[in-house]
Each structure stands twice: as C-alpha cells, then as structure tokens.
Design a protein around this motif. Structure first.
Motif, PDB file in Angstrom:
ATOM      1  N   ASP A   8       0.869  -1.176   0.000  1.00 32.14           N
ATOM      2  CA  ASP A   8       0.000   0.000   0.000  1.00 32.14           C
ATOM      3  C   ASP A   8       0.909   1.229   0.000  1.00 32.14           C
ATOM      4  O   ASP A   8       1.346   1.708   1.045  1.00 32.14           O
ATOM      5  CB  ASP A   8      -0.878  -0.048   1.253  1.00 32.14           C
ATOM      6  N   ASN A  11       0.072   4.373   2.173  1.00 27.86           N
ATOM      7  CA  ASN A  11       0.179   4.129   3.603  1.00 27.86           C
ATOM      8  C   ASN A  11       1.634   4.015   4.039  1.00 27.86           C
ATOM      9  O   ASN A  11       2.030   4.579   5.055  1.00 27.86           O
ATOM     10  CB  ASN A  11      -0.608   2.870   3.961  1.00 27.86           C
ATOM     11  N   SER A  15       3.811   6.834   6.325  1.00 27.64           N
ATOM     12  CA  SER A  15       4.128   6.384   7.683  1.00 27.64           C
ATOM     13  C   SER A  15       5.298   7.139   8.303  1.00 27.64           C
ATOM     14  O   SER A  15       5.547   7.019   9.495  1.00 27.64           O
ATOM     15  CB  SER A  15       4.412   4.879   7.686  1.00 27.64           C
ATOM     16  N   ASP A  76      -7.113   1.103  -1.531  1.00 23.24           N
ATOM     17  CA  ASP A  76      -7.516   0.001  -0.650  1.00 23.24           C
ATOM     18  C   ASP A  76      -8.396  -0.994  -1.394  1.00 23.24           C
ATOM     19  O   ASP A  76      -8.199  -2.210  -1.280  1.00 23.24           O
ATOM     20  CB  ASP A  76      -8.258   0.527   0.572  1.00 23.24           C
ATOM     21  N   THR A  95       0.742  -2.770   4.987  1.00 19.62           N
ATOM     22  CA  THR A  95      -0.039  -1.579   5.308  1.00 19.62           C
ATOM     23  C   THR A  95      -0.187  -1.475   6.822  1.00 19.62           C
ATOM     24  O   THR A  95      -0.045  -2.469   7.527  1.00 19.62           O
ATOM     25  CB  THR A  95      -1.443  -1.629   4.659  1.00 19.62           C
ATOM     26  N   ASP A  97      -3.022   0.373   7.733  1.00 16.95           N
ATOM     27  CA  ASP A  97      -4.432   0.756   7.717  1.00 16.95           C
ATOM     28  C   ASP A  97      -5.274  -0.362   8.350  1.00 16.95           C
ATOM     29  O   ASP A  97      -5.340  -1.468   7.829  1.00 16.95           O
ATOM     30  CB  ASP A  97      -4.856   1.015   6.267  1.00 16.95           C
ATOM     31  N   ARG A  98      -5.909  -0.073   9.475  1.00 15.37           N
ATOM     32  CA  ARG A  98      -6.651  -1.100  10.218  1.00 15.37           C
ATOM     33  C   ARG A  98      -7.787  -1.727   9.419  1.00 15.37           C
ATOM     34  O   ARG A  98      -7.977  -2.938   9.431  1.00 15.37           O
ATOM     35  CB  ARG A  98      -7.195  -0.527  11.524  1.00 15.37           C
TER      36      ARG A  98
END
Length: 121
Positions: A8, A11, A15, A76, A95, A97-98
């Motif tokens: 990703d 993301n 970060s 996503d 990633t 991302d939750r």
C-alpha cells in the motif's frame, strides 16, 4: 508457490513524516526503487512485488522486480481485489491501515506493517 506481496504505497510513504506530501509521485518512486533494490527482508523466497499507487502517484511506472498497479479509484479497494484475484496463492499485504488489514485478512492474506519495507529510510 511464489508469495505475492502487495504494498500500500500511500500508507507506507505516509508512515514517515519526511516531506513526502510535497512530492507524492517522487516519494512513491523512491519506495519502488527501494523495493527493487532491497525486496522485503521478512519474505525470503523472491516474492512477486506489487506496489499499489493512487492519486498523484498514478504515473509511477513499473521497474524490474516491482510491478506498479495504478488504482483507478481507491487504493484500498484495488488491494482487496488483487488479494481476491490471487486465490490460494500465499499473499502478504504491507499496510498499517486497520480497515484494510481486516479486509485482506478475511480473504486469507497475511499483513506486515510499513517498517517491513521502509527499514530505517
């Protein structure tokens, strides 16, 4: 069977607050080049690397060792599609991302955080 590693880009690039927002495409290209050079140290079986880009990074091109996939919409959603299309093949998504983590894990993919590809960079 070769592992498919889907990164990703937005993301991972996002970060680390290193000024990436001033040149999103350049940041994605630097990540692509690092992946081509260093791979994913945690995965040692010469995986197939796919860097999913979106938005301003859509113009980033593939290089030997890293296929760049420009998401037509949500990055996503494209990552989830790639995981689903890979079937029973081993799949890893990089990633933090939750929500994306949840979605791909439901499809059987493993997940790693951005540090697995960023190193100390």
């Amino acid at each position: 069977m070769t592992t498919l590693v889907i990164i990703d880009a937005a993301n991972v690039v996002g970060s680390v607050p290193d000024g990436w927002w001033r040149d999103r495409r350049g940041a994605a290209e630097r990540l692509r080049d690092r992946l081509a050079r260093d791979g994913v140290p945690e995965i040692g079986d010469s995986p197939d690397l796919v860097l999913v880009v979106e938005g301003a990074a859509r113009g980033v091109e593939s290089v030997p060792g890293v296929r760049v996939d420009a998401a037509p919409g949500s990055g996503d959603d494209r990552i989830v599609e790639l995981v689903a299309e890979a079937g029973d093949r081993p799949r890893v998504v990089v990633t933090a991302d939750r929500e994306l983590r949840r979605r791909v894990q439901e499809l059987g993919a493993d997940v790693r955080g951005p540090r697995s590809v960023r190193g100390n960079a």
